[in-house]
Design a protein around this motif. Sequence first.
Motif, mmCIF file in Angstrom:
data_model
loop_
_atom_site.group_PDB
_atom_site.id
_atom_site.type_symbol
_atom_site.label_atom_id
_atom_site.label_comp_id
_atom_site.label_asym_id
_atom_site.label_seq_id
_atom_site.Cartn_x
_atom_site.Cartn_y
_atom_site.Cartn_z
ATOM 1 N N VAL A 137 7.998 -2.882 -5.075
ATOM 2 C CA VAL A 137 6.607 -3.319 -5.238
ATOM 3 C C VAL A 137 6.547 -4.648 -5.985
ATOM 4 C CG1 VAL A 137 4.417 -2.757 -6.375
ATOM 5 C CG2 VAL A 137 5.627 -1.000 -5.065
ATOM 6 N N ALA A 138 7.386 -4.826 -6.994
ATOM 7 C CA ALA A 138 7.422 -6.092 -7.733
ATOM 8 C C ALA A 138 7.785 -7.245 -6.804
ATOM 9 C CB ALA A 138 8.416 -6.004 -8.884
ATOM 10 N N CYS A 139 8.752 -7.022 -5.914
ATOM 11 C CA CYS A 139 9.140 -8.067 -4.954
ATOM 12 C C CYS A 139 7.972 -8.444 -4.059
ATOM 13 C CB CYS A 139 10.313 -7.587 -4.105
ATOM 14 S SG CYS A 139 11.888 -7.496 -4.959
ATOM 15 N N VAL A 140 7.279 -7.448 -3.532
ATOM 16 C CA VAL A 140 6.182 -7.722 -2.609
ATOM 17 C C VAL A 140 5.022 -8.398 -3.342
ATOM 18 C CG1 VAL A 140 4.551 -6.705 -0.979
ATOM 19 C CG2 VAL A 140 6.857 -5.791 -1.145
ATOM 20 N N GLY A 200 20.033 -3.869 -13.374
ATOM 21 C CA GLY A 200 20.565 -5.135 -12.879
ATOM 22 C C GLY A 200 19.623 -5.812 -11.906
ATOM 23 N N TRP A 201 19.028 -5.032 -10.995
ATOM 24 C CA TRP A 201 18.091 -5.616 -10.036
ATOM 25 C C TRP A 201 16.808 -6.086 -10.716
ATOM 26 C CZ3 TRP A 201 18.947 -7.588 -5.541
ATOM 27 C CH2 TRP A 201 20.025 -7.139 -4.779
ATOM 28 N N ALA A 202 16.394 -5.408 -11.772
ATOM 29 C CA ALA A 202 15.213 -5.877 -12.516
ATOM 30 C C ALA A 202 15.480 -7.261 -13.103
ATOM 31 C CB ALA A 202 14.851 -4.885 -13.619
ATOM 32 N N TYR A 203 16.689 -7.479 -13.594
ATOM 33 C CA TYR A 203 17.049 -8.813 -14.095
ATOM 34 C C TYR A 203 17.190 -9.805 -12.933
ATOM 35 C CZ TYR A 203 17.825 -7.180 -18.874
ATOM 36 O OH TYR A 203 17.659 -6.684 -20.147
ATOM 37 N N GLU A 204 17.671 -9.336 -11.788
ATOM 38 C CA GLU A 204 17.803 -10.223 -10.627
ATOM 39 C C GLU A 204 16.427 -10.721 -10.189
ATOM 40 O OE1 GLU A 204 17.957 -11.726 -6.623
ATOM 41 O OE2 GLU A 204 16.851 -9.951 -7.291
ATOM 42 N N ILE A 205 15.429 -9.848 -10.191
ATOM 43 C CA ILE A 205 14.066 -10.269 -9.846
ATOM 44 C C ILE A 205 13.566 -11.306 -10.855
ATOM 45 C CG2 ILE A 205 11.663 -9.498 -9.666
ATOM 46 C CD1 ILE A 205 12.729 -6.865 -8.507
ATOM 47 N N GLU A 251 5.476 -9.219 -12.617
ATOM 48 C CA GLU A 251 6.278 -9.167 -13.837
ATOM 49 C C GLU A 251 6.055 -7.853 -14.591
ATOM 50 O OE1 GLU A 251 8.720 -10.062 -17.130
ATOM 51 O OE2 GLU A 251 8.724 -10.562 -14.996
ATOM 52 N N VAL A 252 4.822 -7.379 -14.615
ATOM 53 C CA VAL A 252 4.535 -6.092 -15.261
ATOM 54 C C VAL A 252 5.284 -4.972 -14.536
ATOM 55 C CG1 VAL A 252 2.739 -4.391 -15.756
ATOM 56 C CG2 VAL A 252 2.289 -6.818 -16.147
ATOM 57 N N THR A 253 5.229 -4.981 -13.205
ATOM 58 C CA THR A 253 5.906 -3.950 -12.410
ATOM 59 C C THR A 253 7.414 -4.026 -12.609
ATOM 60 O OG1 THR A 253 4.134 -4.161 -10.775
ATOM 61 C CG2 THR A 253 6.095 -2.940 -10.114
ATOM 62 N N ARG A 254 7.939 -5.252 -12.650
ATOM 63 C CA ARG A 254 9.383 -5.435 -12.865
ATOM 64 C C ARG A 254 9.812 -4.832 -14.202
ATOM 65 N NH1 ARG A 254 13.030 -8.097 -15.655
ATOM 66 N NH2 ARG A 254 11.404 -8.924 -17.014
ATOM 67 N N ARG A 255 9.021 -5.034 -15.229
ATOM 68 C CA ARG A 255 9.370 -4.492 -16.545
ATOM 69 C C ARG A 255 9.343 -2.969 -16.543
ATOM 70 N NH1 ARG A 255 6.631 -8.520 -21.090
ATOM 71 N NH2 ARG A 255 7.639 -10.441 -20.357
ATOM 72 N N HIS A 256 8.414 -2.405 -15.790
ATOM 73 C CA HIS A 256 8.396 -0.937 -15.659
ATOM 74 C C HIS A 256 9.668 -0.455 -14.963
ATOM 75 C CE1 HIS A 256 4.560 0.105 -17.351
ATOM 76 N NE2 HIS A 256 3.891 -0.714 -16.559
ATOM 77 N N THR A 297 0.827 -1.208 0.000
ATOM 78 C CA THR A 297 0.000 0.000 0.000
ATOM 79 C C THR A 297 0.862 1.259 0.000
ATOM 80 O OG1 THR A 297 -1.808 -1.116 1.165
ATOM 81 C CG2 THR A 297 -1.761 1.279 1.270
ATOM 82 N N GLU A 298 1.878 1.271 0.858
ATOM 83 C CA GLU A 298 2.751 2.450 0.942
ATOM 84 C C GLU A 298 3.560 2.619 -0.341
ATOM 85 O OE1 GLU A 298 5.099 2.649 4.469
ATOM 86 O OE2 GLU A 298 3.433 2.130 5.784
ATOM 87 N N GLY A 299 4.061 1.520 -0.893
ATOM 88 C CA GLY A 299 4.837 1.600 -2.125
ATOM 89 C C GLY A 299 4.023 2.141 -3.287
#
Length: 319
Positions: free
Chosen positions: A83-86, A117-122, A97-102, A47-49
């Motif tokens: 947010v993608a992690c959560v 790099g972190w987007a690829y790590e996720i 996955e949509v959030t990660r791509r953003h 919610t906060e994110g």
Amino acid sequence: MPSGDIPQLLQQLQASSVDNSSLHGVMLTVEKLCSEYAYTPTEQLLTEGRAWLVRLVQLIQQPMTLAQRREVQVQAGWLALLVACVQYDIGDARTAEVTRRHALSLGGEAGHATIQGWAYEISAWQALTSGNYRGVLTAAQAGAAVAGRHGVSVQLAAQEAKALARMGDSKAALEALDRGRRLLEPMEYPTNIGNHFVVDPAKYDFYAMDVYRHLSSDDAAAEQLAREVLAAGVDWDGSERSVMRNAEARITLGTVTARRGDIDGAIEWGIKAISTDRKSLPSLLMVARDLTGAINKAAPDSPQVIEFTEQLHDLGGHR
């Protein structure tokens, strides 16, 4: 266009209605949220994110300098990663996955190699927990190519090692683990080890623990690393700083205990691991398979084993 208009246009480009102190406040807030990942309830963090992402979208519509615009993109990138992690933690893989791509796009627009790099790590983490080990290698290699020698490259090497261990290639897994360790050693110790997007020696021990547990070739090393993870993740008063890491450490101790024939002790570790409020369901269920495999091998028909396996199935059903 009259040449006299050019200076005026350039001045407008550099004009800003954004207060730098407000932008600094945004940076501190994003850092705070990323540091709360390990223990804050998922719904609260989500919610906060989301709320802060909305604020950044509103902020970027105001006149600002190019440097300020880039900083807003960077902070939005970090928030999108969080947010993608959560989202993935609670089992919403499609939205994650949509959030990660953003986040990857924001990192690219800002020219920020670490966010990319972190987007690829996720992506590697998502592939790992879904059993797509070749996908882990592809994502890890793509991330390393863009991140260079930034800290995220250490974690990309660790994800690669975890995939290789599950593929049965112990030699390559240990080589990847060693490569990550060598990348980490010359790096400055981070100022905020609580930030989820920071890698420090204790976090790397957590990844090494997973590799040794899965290889099952050195239970002593897996047990030692698990105890070190727990020691680092529990505060002096018994409160847990790293709830999810601690859960996986307990799964590791349970797995080693089961291999030694102590089924009651193994299940006790397992129940404690899955009883925490803050969970990353995909990761927890993935590592729990190592424990269930070990206890089923030792005592497949035990009532306690059947009951624990059913608890895991129930946990997976709430994803």
